[in-house]
Design a protein around this motif. Sequence first.
Motif, short mmCIF file in Angstrom:
data_model
loop_
_atom_site.label_atom_id
_atom_site.label_comp_id
_atom_site.label_asym_id
_atom_site.label_seq_id
_atom_site.Cartn_x
_atom_site.Cartn_y
_atom_site.Cartn_z
N THR A 186 1.25 -4.81 7.07
CA THR A 186 1.25 -3.68 7.76
C THR A 186 1.15 -2.41 7.28
O THR A 186 0.84 -2.22 6.23
N GLU A 205 2.30 0.60 11.89
CA GLU A 205 1.46 -0.80 12.12
C GLU A 205 2.58 -2.01 11.80
O GLU A 205 3.22 -2.12 10.92
N GLY A 206 2.32 -3.10 12.84
CA GLY A 206 3.07 -4.23 12.47
C GLY A 206 4.58 -4.31 12.81
O GLY A 206 5.02 -3.66 13.70
#
Length: 324
Positions: A186, A205-206
Amino acid sequence: MQDLFIRYFNGELSPQERQELFRKLQQSPEDKKVFAEMQNVWALSSLSKPADKQLANRKLAQFKKAEKKRFFIHYIRPMFGYAATVVVAVAATWTILTQFDTPMNRDALAGYEEFATPAGQRAKVTLYDGTVVWLNASSTLRYPNRFANDVRKVELDGEAFFEVQRNEELPFVVSTEKMDIRVLGTKFNVFAYKGKPEFSTTLVEGSVKVSDKHDASKTMILNPSETAELRGDKLVKTKYSTSDLLLWRSGIYAFDDVPFVDMVKKLELYYDITINVHNEKLKQNKFTAKFRQRDGIESVLRTLQKAYPFSFIKDDDKNIITIK
């Protein structure tokens, strides 16, 4: 000076000696350049493969030759100066593949590396698993040169942005003074300076799992565009709608409607200086502004003076700024 550099790379300097070294580097652009070159040579010289060893020897020979030439030029003709934008390890990308013991962990099977950024500077480090880490000013990252079989764990003191190489079999853990952040693959930002009450993690992200190191009940899962922030003894989740907080990777410090006292706290960390504010009205003001990291703390304050009149005095000997 080079002897001091070698002690730094061997992990032999105390935290106080390391900070003093960084202060000296800020005062000498030529030493900054030498230090950056030695960092690259040192990283190469610790590689374990024979081919890499040969490359390291060539680089070391080139470095020594360059040092002789630099010495000659220094005394034959005046220096033209070194660009202010070139700082220690700024945007330098390394893959560290060392395999030696250190004074910090002599009983471990794998050695540890410690990478620190001086005040007013930033650096980019690539770990051997492919994970990319941006370090903000006055930050330290400690990591093994070989991760364990069940986890990839690093220790952070300061602020960093992580782009973690995904590996579902080996979770990645960032350990800070108060919290641990666990991920698989991530992108996220962590603000966690030792000895300071502030802590925050912002996810790009993630997904990440944030947990209190001393209280297992304090655990939080973040989704993209969410921030986990420590307020007192409570971990609070909020949404963030701007990417300005990540501009520091490009050398920009951004503040969006931030109280002056909160801005000062970060400036103290970023520039390794004490700022005393003796202006009660100024403390309550909020500012929205962007500053170039390389311009320095005095330039930042002069810019703020245009929005709200105040005066300041800098004591270089004590490294203190007083605002009135």
